[in-house]
Structures are given as C-alpha cells and as structure tokens.
Write a protein that holds these residues in place. Structure first.
Motif, PDB file in Angstrom:
ATOM      1  N   GLY A  68      37.632 -15.107  51.811  1.00 11.66           N
ATOM      2  CA  GLY A  68      38.524 -16.015  52.555  1.00 11.66           C
ATOM      3  C   GLY A  68      38.576 -17.399  51.935  1.00 11.66           C
ATOM      4  N   LYS A  69      37.688 -17.641  50.947  1.00 12.38           N
ATOM      5  CA  LYS A  69      37.672 -18.962  50.301  1.00 12.38           C
ATOM      6  C   LYS A  69      38.936 -19.140  49.452  1.00 12.38           C
ATOM      7  N   LYS A  70      39.563 -20.302  49.575  1.00 17.39           N
ATOM      8  CA  LYS A  70      40.803 -20.585  48.846  1.00 17.39           C
ATOM      9  C   LYS A  70      40.596 -21.748  47.883  1.00 17.39           C
ATOM     10  N   THR A  71      41.423 -21.782  46.873  1.00 17.35           N
ATOM     11  CA  THR A  71      41.269 -22.837  45.860  1.00 17.35           C
ATOM     12  C   THR A  71      41.942 -24.139  46.229  1.00 17.35           C
ATOM     13  N   GLY A  72      42.963 -24.097  47.070  1.00 17.47           N
ATOM     14  CA  GLY A  72      43.891 -25.225  47.162  1.00 17.47           C
ATOM     15  C   GLY A  72      45.065 -24.892  46.268  1.00 17.47           C
ATOM     16  N   THR A  73      46.039 -25.779  46.211  1.00 17.73           N
ATOM     17  CA  THR A  73      47.282 -25.451  45.509  1.00 17.73           C
ATOM     18  C   THR A  73      47.346 -26.099  44.129  1.00 17.73           C
TER      19      THR A  73
ATOM     20  N   THR B  85      54.311  -9.583  33.396  1.00 19.55           N
ATOM     21  CA  THR B  85      52.862  -9.797  33.243  1.00 19.55           C
ATOM     22  C   THR B  85      52.498 -11.237  32.857  1.00 19.55           C
ATOM     23  N   TYR B  86      53.507 -12.116  32.773  1.00 21.55           N
ATOM     24  CA  TYR B  86      53.210 -13.493  32.359  1.00 21.55           C
ATOM     25  C   TYR B  86      52.256 -14.194  33.333  1.00 21.55           C
ATOM     26  N   LEU B  87      52.305 -13.775  34.586  1.00 22.54           N
ATOM     27  CA  LEU B  87      51.462 -14.442  35.602  1.00 22.54           C
ATOM     28  C   LEU B  87      49.970 -14.258  35.327  1.00 22.54           C
ATOM     29  N   THR B  88      49.630 -13.334  34.403  1.00 22.11           N
ATOM     30  CA  THR B  88      48.228 -13.164  33.998  1.00 22.11           C
ATOM     31  C   THR B  88      47.666 -14.476  33.447  1.00 22.11           C
ATOM     32  N   THR B  89      48.569 -15.336  32.944  1.00 24.16           N
ATOM     33  CA  THR B  89      48.092 -16.590  32.356  1.00 24.16           C
ATOM     34  C   THR B  89      47.645 -17.590  33.427  1.00 24.16           C
ATOM     35  N   LEU B  90      48.006 -17.309  34.679  1.00 26.03           N
ATOM     36  CA  LEU B  90      47.652 -18.255  35.760  1.00 26.03           C
ATOM     37  C   LEU B  90      46.331 -17.841  36.407  1.00 26.03           C
ATOM     38  N   ARG B  91      45.258 -17.897  35.660  1.00 27.50           N
ATOM     39  CA  ARG B  91      43.984 -17.434  36.223  1.00 27.50           C
ATOM     40  C   ARG B  91      43.010 -18.576  36.514  1.00 27.50           C
ATOM     41  N   THR B  92      43.541 -19.812  36.469  1.00 22.82           N
ATOM     42  CA  THR B  92      42.688 -20.984  36.739  1.00 22.82           C
ATOM     43  C   THR B  92      41.967 -20.847  38.081  1.00 22.82           C
ATOM     44  N   GLY B  93      42.736 -20.436  39.119  1.00 26.91           N
ATOM     45  CA  GLY B  93      42.189 -20.358  40.471  1.00 26.91           C
ATOM     46  C   GLY B  93      41.040 -19.385  40.560  1.00 26.91           C
ATOM     47  N   GLU B  94      41.231 -18.251  39.933  1.00 28.36           N
ATOM     48  CA  GLU B  94      40.211 -17.200  39.928  1.00 28.36           C
ATOM     49  C   GLU B  94      38.910 -17.706  39.284  1.00 28.36           C
TER      50      GLU B  94
ATOM     51  N   SER C 147      60.451 -23.161  35.190  1.00 33.78           N
ATOM     52  CA  SER C 147      60.362 -23.457  36.630  1.00 33.78           C
ATOM     53  C   SER C 147      59.088 -24.229  36.957  1.00 33.78           C
ATOM     54  N   ALA C 148      59.219 -25.110  37.952  1.00 33.28           N
ATOM     55  CA  ALA C 148      58.024 -25.761  38.504  1.00 33.28           C
ATOM     56  C   ALA C 148      57.480 -24.812  39.564  1.00 33.28           C
ATOM     57  N   ILE C 149      56.241 -24.419  39.426  1.00 29.00           N
ATOM     58  CA  ILE C 149      55.674 -23.452  40.384  1.00 29.00           C
ATOM     59  C   ILE C 149      54.438 -24.020  41.068  1.00 29.00           C
ATOM     60  N   GLN C 150      54.104 -23.431  42.200  1.00 22.72           N
ATOM     61  CA  GLN C 150      52.859 -23.755  42.886  1.00 22.72           C
ATOM     62  C   GLN C 150      52.125 -22.435  43.108  1.00 22.72           C
ATOM     63  N   PHE C 151      50.820 -22.447  42.996  1.00 22.03           N
ATOM     64  CA  PHE C 151      50.085 -21.227  43.326  1.00 22.03           C
ATOM     65  C   PHE C 151      48.735 -21.549  43.936  1.00 22.03           C
ATOM     66  N   GLU C 152      48.301 -20.630  44.784  1.00 24.53           N
ATOM     67  CA  GLU C 152      46.992 -20.770  45.422  1.00 24.53           C
ATOM     68  C   GLU C 152      46.292 -19.427  45.322  1.00 24.53           C
ATOM     69  N   THR C 153      45.013 -19.452  45.014  1.00 27.27           N
ATOM     70  CA  THR C 153      44.249 -18.216  44.861  1.00 27.27           C
ATOM     71  C   THR C 153      43.222 -18.110  45.980  1.00 27.27           C
ATOM     72  N   GLU C 154      43.094 -16.904  46.506  1.00 25.04           N
ATOM     73  CA  GLU C 154      42.126 -16.656  47.591  1.00 25.04           C
ATOM     74  C   GLU C 154      41.227 -15.501  47.192  1.00 25.04           C
TER      75      GLU C 154
END
Lengths: 520, 132
Positions: free
Chosen positions: B8-13, B42-51, B82-89
């Motif tokens: 349930g822990k989240k990173t923030g945005t 599969t480009y979203l694989t690059t967004l693994r900062t949150g993880e 695109s400007a995107i926002q993401f949050e990882t949980e």
C-alpha cells in the motif's frame, strides 16, 4: 611557409567577400507588436501587470510552464516528484541550461530569487504566492530571520526541494509564475536596483533584453544560449501605442504583426475578417453586489436584478464572441457548470422585487459603479435598459478612470459594480478564493465562515471529483442562495494576426509565448 | 523482513516529459520504427524510478532482485513529447520457500496519466531472492 601565406590569403578573400553578402542578403526576422503602456518594472520578482507578464514570459522561464493546455509541463525543471504525503516537491533542474551570458543555471538561482521575493524590502505584490511553503510567511513577516528555516532547500546544484505547510492541490502552478523565475545573485548584488536594465539583465528564456526607450519601444533579441527549440524570430520590437485607432492603423499598414486589445468599435467592423483569431481565455465578467448597501442588502432585490438581464444578448452588444455566463468558474476547468445560477426570467424577477418589501410605488434608483472604458460603458447601458424594462428600476451609471474605480471598489462605496476575474492559474481555487472573508478581491462585503472553510477544504483535497462537488456547492450558495454576484459573460481573447505569422497563440491565462512563432 | 507491512506504500507523483529523442533511441535499441503519434507499448518500462525508490525505502537490496513479469494496460495512446505524471504503489507480495531459501514476489503498480486523465497502468513483478 609559402603554402601558409597563400592559404591565409584565401581565407582573407573568403571572409571579405562572404561576410557582407550574408549580412545584407538576410535581414533578421523581426516580430513587431503593440504594448498598451510602459511596464512598471522589469524586475520579475516585482512584476504584476499584463504588460510585464508578456515581457517576462518571453525573457524568462520557471521550473514548470503552463503553455497551450492548462496542465503544468516541465520547463527549467526537467522532472519533479511530489512526495506521498503531498507536501514535498523535489525538482530536478535541467542540466546544461545557460543564462544569456553563458553562465550555467543552478538550483541556487531559484533559492536566491525566492528568498528575495519573500524579503519585505523587495516590496513584491505577489510575495504571498509562496506563503504555502513552510516558514515562508514567518520569514516575510520577520518572525524567522534565518532563511535556512524556510522549506526551500538546495540539495545539490541541480536539485531544489520545497516543503509545504500542508498539501495544496494547485501548488504546482506556483513555480510557473514569473515572480518565481530564477535570478542571479551576482548580478543583483553588483548592480542593485539597476540589475534589470538592458546590458545588465541576463535571462534564461528564448529572448533577452536589448533596449528600452521609455514611452516608445522595448526591443528583445534572441538569447544565443537558449536551451530549447525556438521559432525563427531573432528580434522582437514592442512599440508602446496607447491609442486604439493609431494601433489599428499601424497593423493595417503592416507595421504590427499582431494586434491584441481591440476596441469594441473595431471589433464590430472586423468580426468577419480571416486574420481575426480567437483564443480560449479563462475569464469571467461579473456584476458584484455590495451586500450591506440598501436596497441591494435585500437578497430578493439581488435575485430580481439577476433574473432581469438577458445575458444571451451581450454578444450582440459587445461583438467580442461573448457567451452568457452561468458559474463564476469558466468552462474548461473543473467547477464549471452550464446549469447552475439564476436564469433569465422577467416574470419571476418582478415577483421577487414585489415580495422584497422594498416600496415599488416610488421610483427606485441604484448606483452602478464601472471603469470608464468604452466596452464596460456599453455593457452597463445594456444592463441599465434591461433593468428599466423588466423591473422599472433605474440604474445610475457612475464611471471613473481605472485607478479611481479600483479605489472605489476597495471602499465598497456603491451598491453594484461590474468587473471581471481572469485566471492566475487554471484551477477553481483561483476563482472561488476571491470571495473569502480575508480576500482583498472580495468587494461584496459578504462573508461566510462556511464558505471560507470550504475553500480551505477543497484546496487541500486531492480527489478532483470531491473538489468539483465542493466548488459547485459553493457556487450554488453565492449565485442562487445568497446572490452576491451575477456572472455575466465569458469571452475569448481576440487578436489580429498577419498572414506571415505562424504559430502565434494566446494561452488561457493571457500569456503569449513567442518561442513558438515563425515569421515568413 | 516484514514485507507485508509495506503493501500500500506509494511513492508520490513524478512528473516529466517523454522526450521524443529518448523514445527514438528506445525504438532503435529494440529495432522498431519510431512513430511520432504514439510511444511503443513497452516504452513505459523506462519509468521504473518509483519502483526503485520503493525498493530502497522498503530495504530490499537491489543486487538481490530480478525483473519478473511486466504487464501494461493502455486507456489511451501516449504521444512522444507528452508531459506525463506517474505514481507507483507496492500493491502485493507473495513468498515461496525453495531449496535456496525464501523468494518474494513483489508487485508494483504504476498509474501513468497525461493531460489530467489516466493513460496507462503498468504492473511489474520483482523477484527478491533471500528476502522475506
């Protein structure tokens, strides 16, 4: 040795014949347009008028930007992270960005600017924009002397961290404001108040300041170190022209590439022209009721007036593509609804006035305060006719120059006034916080603790649907129940744009970004 | 390690721009043509900062992890630029005992939005050896 001297001769020959040819054949691409007056300042911590905003948005950039859409996008911050508790923002400053003198931009430039903005002696009108940051208001009020106690930290040369007092849903828009743009400590320390003059000012935006002739013109030139893509404009000439007809003549003779702030007389004539362009604008014109002035103090009188004006006719009077307003929050942002608000109903309006207890057997005259602009005068005369026709009430129009009008608004001396509100940031909070008890922009004399609490609650909420519901409830209260204002119309921004200009637009907050423009 | 307590822990945005040049480099690397209208699935694989931020916070040593499954659900296409926002949980953990000790399967879910609405959901399974 022989080879070397012959080679050198060829170089000299090439330089001699090529340089004059290239500089005379290609003149710099220049974009010329009108400024309504001189800026009060070019110091972006202090700037606060639309004239200054135009200059700032093309000289500088912030951590984030709000350009074509209403979403914040990365600008000088390449990316940012909002913590899970929504109180901490960590901005990664874009590496390799240079000021116009070649110096690299660093996080310290933001910290210096924000400290200066919060320093009372800077006398910045918008200092309060940073008050949601931990310790910022106390620093401004002198309760904290040590800036390191304020929640603005430089973690390394490319990381700036900001800690808020509490989560604020719209806070990310604040670093898109010109007052928060970075500033060079070395330049300000050396030049003092004169740092913002041509030759001293350095910028990180697409243009830099070349010259400024008071009451005549301001010239910007392309910043050779600008980090992002820019159109082909190499020079921007902003001519200061106060008179509308002179400005239109200059446009018609091709001296201006774009003309904004068109008068209603001109608009009536120009409305079918193909070079008249329309841009969405987050703006609501409204009529305000000073709720402690008789007979406006009577809610039934306010309701009667609100229902006696046929707002659908305003476009035919002002010729600026206006549409009848419903909510105070304009379309395109949450909190707008086409269904809320009192509808035009002259029969019900008469009934409200009759049941108000105000003696309708005697002539009723109410003062209406407006600024003495042609457009507002025309609108006021239309409203005056509607109220006379539908309620047999006389509105006595009182007009002043803009400065006096503002002073009278603050004094709340007249029972009804006409003004407008345009978005500083594209969030309903910016509209509805106008009517809180503490707001300097609330000229209605109306106060509600419940409304104040709802503004705070909605500001801190993170769910858009919950926030929207609260904003609609609040507007039902101020538009239908307590009737403290009557939204009159929404209108787009209109501008004449020459055919040779490509990519010109005015964003919903009335900002113009010339980096996107090309001229043929 | 009580991994369950972190569910349930989240990173923030996080907010950033999907730079077209980065998308182009990704396309070249995986051998697909660059399309300026949409990023490769599969480009979203690059967004693994949150993880990785969450793994650090939880205390899972990075040398002990393996990338397991990856799943994407797109609600709409995302354009390069695109400007995107993401949050990882951190959404789930399961454990298995094996011959070489305990293995934990950690699931991280990232919600990616652009222009204020949800564009895609990315689900990553990370296998942590000797952690549990």
């Amino acid at each position: 040795m022989r080879f070397h001297s012959r080679f050198l001769r060829w170089i000299v020959f090439g330089v001699f014949f090529c340089l004059p040819l290239s500089s005379s054949a290609v003149s710099p691409k220049t974009f010329t347009f009108r400024l309504l007056g001189d800026p009060e300042t070019l110091d972006w911590n202090r700037a606060h008028t639309p004239i200054e905003t135009f200059l700032m948005m093309n000289l500088m950039e912030g951590l984030v930007a709000v350009e074509s859409s209403t979403q914040p996008i990365p600008a000088l911050a390449e990316s940012w992270k909002q913590s899970a508790d929504q109180r901490t923002y960590t901005f990664k400053i874009r590496k390799g960005v240079r000021w116009s003198d070649g110096v690299f931009l660093q996080a310290d430039d933001f910290a210096f600017s924000w400290q200066r903005l919060l320093t009372p002696s800077t006398a910045a009108a918008y200092a309060y924009l940073l008050f949601d940051i931990e310790g910022a208001e106390d620093f401004y009020k002198g309760k904290i002397k040590d800036f390191s106690k304020v929640g603005i930290k430089v973690l390394d040369p490319y990381t700036l961290q900001v800690r808020l007092n509490k989560p604020i849903a719209h806070w990310i828009y604040i670093p898109s404001f010109w007052v928060t743009f970075p500033m060079r400590k070395d330049i300000v320390s050396k030049a003092g108040e004169a740092w913002a003059k041509p030759g001293r000012m350095q910028t990180v935006g697409p243009f830099t300041l070349e010259s400024y002739d008071f009451d005549s013109k301001i010239v910007l030139k392309a910043n050779p170190h600008y980090y992002a893509k820019r159109g082909n404009i190499e020079k921007v000439v902003a001519l200061i022209v106060k008179d509308d007809s002179t400005a239109l003549s200059l446009y018609e003779s091709g001296k201006f590439d774009v003309l904004t702030d068109l008068s209603i007389v001109d608009l009536n004539r120009l409305h079918s022209r193909s070079d008249l362009k329309t841009f969405p604008y987050l703006k609501t014109a409204y009529m305000g009721f000073v709720t402690d002035k008789y007979p406006i103090s009577n809610v039934k009188v306010r309701r009667a007036i609100s229902m006696a004006i046929d707002k659908s006719k305003i476009e035919g009077v002002l010729h600026g593509k206006q549409s009848a307003a419903t909510t105070f929050v304009p379309p395109k942002i949450s909190g707008h609804s086409p269904r809320l608000g009192l509808k035009y109903d002259p029969v019900q309006a008469k009934a409200e006035l009759r049941s108000s207890g105000v003696d309708t057997t005697r002539p009723i005259t109410i003062d209406l305060l407006i600024p003495n602009w042609d457009k507002t005068m025309t609108l006021a005369q239309f409203i005056q006719a509607e109220i006379k026709k539908n309620l047999n009430v006389t509105l006595n129009i009182i007009s002043f120059d803009n400065k006096t009008f503002r002073a009278q608004l603050d004094l709340k001396s007249f029972p009804i006034f006409i003004t407008s509100w345009s978005a500083d940031y594209p969030d309903p909070d910016n509209f509805l916080s106008v009517f809180t008890s503490a707001s300097g922009n609330n000229r209605t004399a109306w106060k509600s603790e419940k409304f104040d609490a709802q503004v705070v609650q909605a500001r801190q909420g993170s769910s858009t649907s919950v926030r929207t519901k609260t904003y609609l409830e609040m507007q039902k209260q101020i538009l239908e129940n307590d009737v403290i204002i009557l939204p009159l119309y929404y209108e787009p921004n209109l501008a004449l744009v020459q055919k040779r200009v490509r990519g010109f637009e005015i964003n919903p907050m009335n900002y113009i970004f010339l980096k996107k423009v090309n001229v043929e | 390690m009580n991994l369950e307590s972190f569910v349930g822990k989240k990173t923030g945005t996080y907010s950033e721009t999907l730079k077209p040049e980065d998308v182009k480099a990704f396309c070249e690397a995986v051998g697909i043509p660059f399309n300026q209208e949409k990023i490769p699935p599969t480009y979203l694989t690059t967004l693994r900062t949150g993880e990785f931020d969450l793994l650090k916070e939880i205390g899972v040593p990075l040398p002990q992890i393996l990338h397991g499954e990856q799943e994407y659900t797109y609600e709409k296409e995302i354009r390069p630029g695109s400007a995107i926002q993401f949050e990882t949980e951190f959404t789930q953990v399961t454990k298995k005992e094996g011959k070489n000790g305990v293995m934990s399967f950690l699931i991280f879910t990232s919600k990616i939005s652009s222009n204020g609405s949800l564009s895609a959901t990315s689900k990553t399974t990370v296998v942590a050896r000797g952690v549990g």
